[in-house]
Design an enzyme around this catalytic site. Structure first.
Site, PDB file in Angstrom:
ATOM      1  N   HIS A  21      41.929  34.247  34.721  1.00 53.47           N
ATOM      2  CA  HIS A  21      41.200  35.300  35.441  1.00 53.47           C
ATOM      3  C   HIS A  21      41.418  36.593  34.643  1.00 53.47           C
ATOM      4  O   HIS A  21      42.070  37.520  35.107  1.00 53.47           O
ATOM      5  CB  HIS A  21      41.709  35.402  36.879  1.00 53.47           C
ATOM      6  CG  HIS A  21      40.802  36.152  37.815  1.00 53.47           C
ATOM      7  ND1 HIS A  21      40.300  35.600  38.981  1.00 53.47           N
ATOM      8  CD2 HIS A  21      40.305  37.403  37.765  1.00 53.47           C
ATOM      9  CE1 HIS A  21      39.554  36.497  39.611  1.00 53.47           C
ATOM     10  NE2 HIS A  21      39.540  37.602  38.887  1.00 53.47           N
TER      11      HIS A  21
ATOM     12  N   TYR B 230      28.158  38.513  45.051  1.00 53.83           N
ATOM     13  CA  TYR B 230      28.340  39.780  45.773  1.00 53.83           C
ATOM     14  C   TYR B 230      27.019  40.472  46.095  1.00 53.83           C
ATOM     15  O   TYR B 230      26.819  40.974  47.178  1.00 53.83           O
ATOM     16  CB  TYR B 230      29.226  40.735  44.950  1.00 53.83           C
ATOM     17  CG  TYR B 230      30.658  40.238  44.859  1.00 53.83           C
ATOM     18  CD1 TYR B 230      31.596  40.599  45.803  1.00 53.83           C
ATOM     19  CD2 TYR B 230      31.052  39.356  43.838  1.00 53.83           C
ATOM     20  CE1 TYR B 230      32.902  40.119  45.754  1.00 53.83           C
ATOM     21  CE2 TYR B 230      32.354  38.880  43.774  1.00 53.83           C
ATOM     22  CZ  TYR B 230      33.271  39.262  44.740  1.00 53.83           C
ATOM     23  OH  TYR B 230      34.559  38.771  44.687  1.00 53.83           O
TER      24      TYR B 230
ATOM     25  N   GLU C 215      34.636  33.692  36.108  1.00 53.25           N
ATOM     26  CA  GLU C 215      33.621  34.649  35.676  1.00 53.25           C
ATOM     27  C   GLU C 215      33.694  34.967  34.181  1.00 53.25           C
ATOM     28  O   GLU C 215      33.980  36.108  33.771  1.00 53.25           O
ATOM     29  CB  GLU C 215      33.754  35.946  36.494  1.00 53.25           C
ATOM     30  CG  GLU C 215      33.604  35.723  37.986  1.00 53.25           C
ATOM     31  CD  GLU C 215      33.666  37.012  38.814  1.00 53.25           C
ATOM     32  OE1 GLU C 215      33.941  38.078  38.239  1.00 53.25           O
ATOM     33  OE2 GLU C 215      33.435  36.939  40.021  1.00 53.25           O
TER      34      GLU C 215
ATOM     35  N   ARG D  30      42.993  30.253  46.809  1.00 50.71           N
ATOM     36  CA  ARG D  30      42.685  30.210  45.371  1.00 50.71           C
ATOM     37  C   ARG D  30      43.408  31.374  44.696  1.00 50.71           C
ATOM     38  O   ARG D  30      43.194  32.538  45.070  1.00 50.71           O
ATOM     39  CB  ARG D  30      41.165  30.339  45.180  1.00 50.71           C
ATOM     40  CG  ARG D  30      40.751  30.550  43.759  1.00 50.71           C
ATOM     41  CD  ARG D  30      39.237  30.666  43.607  1.00 50.71           C
ATOM     42  NE  ARG D  30      38.951  30.930  42.221  1.00 50.71           N
ATOM     43  CZ  ARG D  30      38.322  32.015  41.766  1.00 50.71           C
ATOM     44  NH1 ARG D  30      37.847  32.935  42.597  1.00 50.71           N
ATOM     45  NH2 ARG D  30      38.144  32.183  40.485  1.00 50.71           N
TER      46      ARG D  30
ATOM     47  N   GLU E 181      34.198  33.076  45.454  1.00 48.68           N
ATOM     48  CA  GLU E 181      34.419  34.490  45.793  1.00 48.68           C
ATOM     49  C   GLU E 181      33.207  35.022  46.529  1.00 48.68           C
ATOM     50  O   GLU E 181      32.064  34.754  46.135  1.00 48.68           O
ATOM     51  CB  GLU E 181      34.597  35.373  44.545  1.00 48.68           C
ATOM     52  CG  GLU E 181      35.926  35.272  43.884  1.00 48.68           C
ATOM     53  CD  GLU E 181      36.069  36.239  42.715  1.00 48.68           C
ATOM     54  OE1 GLU E 181      35.431  37.311  42.719  1.00 48.68           O
ATOM     55  OE2 GLU E 181      36.820  35.892  41.793  1.00 48.68           O
TER      56      GLU E 181
ATOM     57  N   ASN F 254      30.542  32.640  42.506  1.00 44.74           N
ATOM     58  CA  ASN F 254      31.001  33.924  43.042  1.00 44.74           C
ATOM     59  C   ASN F 254      29.767  34.788  43.239  1.00 44.74           C
ATOM     60  O   ASN F 254      28.970  34.950  42.306  1.00 44.74           O
ATOM     61  CB  ASN F 254      31.934  34.631  42.054  1.00 44.74           C
ATOM     62  CG  ASN F 254      33.202  33.828  41.787  1.00 44.74           C
ATOM     63  OD1 ASN F 254      33.423  32.776  42.377  1.00 44.74           O
ATOM     64  ND2 ASN F 254      34.034  34.333  40.903  1.00 44.74           N
TER      65      ASN F 254
END
Ligand code: IFM
Length: 477
Positions: free
Chosen positions: A125, A301, A170, A81, A376, A299
């Site tokens: 992005h 984290y 995002e 990606r 992600e 995504n």
């Protein structure tokens, strides 16, 4: 009836990928007609990035893409990606495309396909052409129309060879870090502008999706990647639960509400009334934004832990989004952000794979039938080569193992997760943190730009080849 998968095995068609973005890796910022984006301007403004670092050279992927693709193939990855730099393809953000810009991405895609790696394009992005910011940026409605035009140009050029498309990466960061806290480009600190930007990003997604559908062959997959937050209340008190719900609206509902359900959360309007009356939402916008999707990118984290203020001190705002006296959360100054307990990565982000499972299950319920991709997930560590030049990163292996196990558990619980893109393929320019934070599975020596796969890259490649997680997390030799 199909046999259930052995616990650590993933579905046979599962994509094992890595992700990057244009400004973080390409460099070559003045070549072949590319003009500045907001990140060129921002990173060249004193005091905006750690050490004044910029993406001018980054990891020079623009010239080294063949080696990088060979590296991915050697590792055993099946998907990649990457994002397209709008300023490379349409330097002023309007008008015809620049052939040299499109040619770069065509060469990259052909190289991927020749190595059996499936390309997935992200159109935006975070690197808005500076001319569009000068005309008002994302708080201006016209930027959404400009995005649709750009999406069509890239779709026409690459639609014959790329099946997976992601409109925005995002949008929360673009809107709230870019126009709210100002820690990201363009560095503005106006909460009303941040909410306008969020709406126009949603609109850009809707208009861009329609534009892509008009030029892409049937059967191509159109998606959006959200950094949806797992927002946890500090306690079960009504005030803390209300604080968590408010932040959930600003982190998640503001995007998935219109995109998946055709409406902003009802309570969002009252909660943000001190900042804006939302009169920028025009008739028909919500219908445009709700255009059908073929997949959703998540995504993830770390989770976010919040409470109501009620006299408690949380220290500096611990929402993991950089230091600024301006909050990225409009009209929520009375919500406290706490550091979630547990071990942390180099970003200071708490490691909690249960959050990824929770997120996947939430979107399985929010959008039943919509395939999900983890677009992600990854971790920054202070990686250094040893005396033999090898880079051992057992912490990253443990992080990946834990999060992939969470994905597999979600699949076992019925979620339709079709792929995983590790963030990131290479160490790269981590925005306001400069080159200080290394997210790569591949180490980059910034003085020579030499690439060295870390032990996590080898480990991840073995998982990809096996299509299954090992029971233990010992680093590959
Ligand atoms: O590097 C970023 C990426 O550009 C977007 N998602 C989060 C990553 C780590 O901060």
């Amino acid at each position: 009836m199909t046999e259930p998968l052995p616990t650590a095995t993933f579905p046979p068609a599962f994509l094992w990928g890595a992700a990057t973005s244009a400004y973080q890796i390409e460099g070559a910022v003045r070549e072949d007609g590319r003009t500045p984006s907001i990140w060129d301007t921002f990173s060249h403004t004193p005091g905006r990035t750690a050490g004044g670092e910029t993406g001018d050279i980054a990891v020079d992927h623009y010239h080294r893409y063949r080696d990088d693709v060979a590296l991915m193939a050697d590792l055993g990855l099946t998907a990649y990606r990457f994002s397209v730099s709008w300023s490379r393809v349409q330097p002023t953000g309007r008008g015809p495309a620049v052939q040299a810009g499109l040619d770069f991405y065509r060469r990259l895609v052909d190289e991927l396909l020749a190595h059996g790696i499936k390309p997935a394009i992200t159109l935006y992005h975070w690197d808005l052409p500076q001319e569009l910011e000068d005309a008002g940026g994302w708080p201006e409605r016209d930027t959404a129309h400009r995005f649709a035009e750009y999406a069509r140009l890239v779709g026409e050029a690459l639609g014959d060879r790329v099946e997976q498309w992601i409109t925005l990466n995002e949008p929360w960061c673009s809107a709230f870090l870019g126009y709210g806290s100002g820690v990201h480009a363009p560095g503005r600190t106006d909460p009303a502008a941040a909410l306008r930007a969020a709406h126009h990003l949603n609109l850009a997604h809707g208009l861009g999706t329609a534009a892509l559908r008009s030029v892409l062959p049937a059967g191509h997959q159109l998606a959006l990647s959200l950094n949806s937050q797992v927002v946890r209340p500090f306690s079960q008190s009504p005030d803390d639960l209300a604080a968590a719900r408010r932040i959930d609206n600003l982190a998640n509902g503001v995007f998935h509400g219109p995109v998946l359900h055709g409406a902003y959360p009802e309570t969002l309007f009252a909660e943000t009334a001190p900042v804006t009356d939302w009169s920028f939402v025009l008739d028909g916008d919500l219908r445009t934004i709700r255009t059908p999707l073929d997949a959703l990118g998540l995504n993830y984290y770390t989770p976010v832990l919040v409470s109501a203020a009620d006299g408690r001190a949380a220290g500096p705002r611990a929402d993991g989004h950089g230091a600024s006296e301006h909050s990225p959360w409009p009209a929520a100054d009375d919500v406290l952000f706490h550091q979630a307990p547990g071990e942390r990565t180099e970003m200071g982000w708490t490691i909690d794979p249960t959050g990824l499972h929770e997120l996947i299950m939430r979107y399985s319920r929010e959008a039943p039938g919509l395939p999900l991709y983890i677009t992600e997930n990854g971790a920054a560590y202070d990686d250094k080569p040893d005396a033999d030049g090898r880079v051992h990163d057992p912490e990253r292996i443990a992080y990946l193992h834990g999060h992939l196990a969470a994905v597999r558990r979600a699949i076992g619980d019925g979620a339709d997760v079709r792929g995983y893109y590790l963030w990131s393929l290479l160490d790269n320019f981590e925005w306001a943190y400069g080159y200080d934070k290394r997210f790569g599975a591949v180490y980059v020596d910034y003085s020579t730009l030499e690439r060295t796969p870390k032990s996590s890259a080898r480990w991840y490649g073995e998982v990809a080849r096996a299509g299954a997680l090992p029971a233990a997390v010992e680093p590959a030799a």
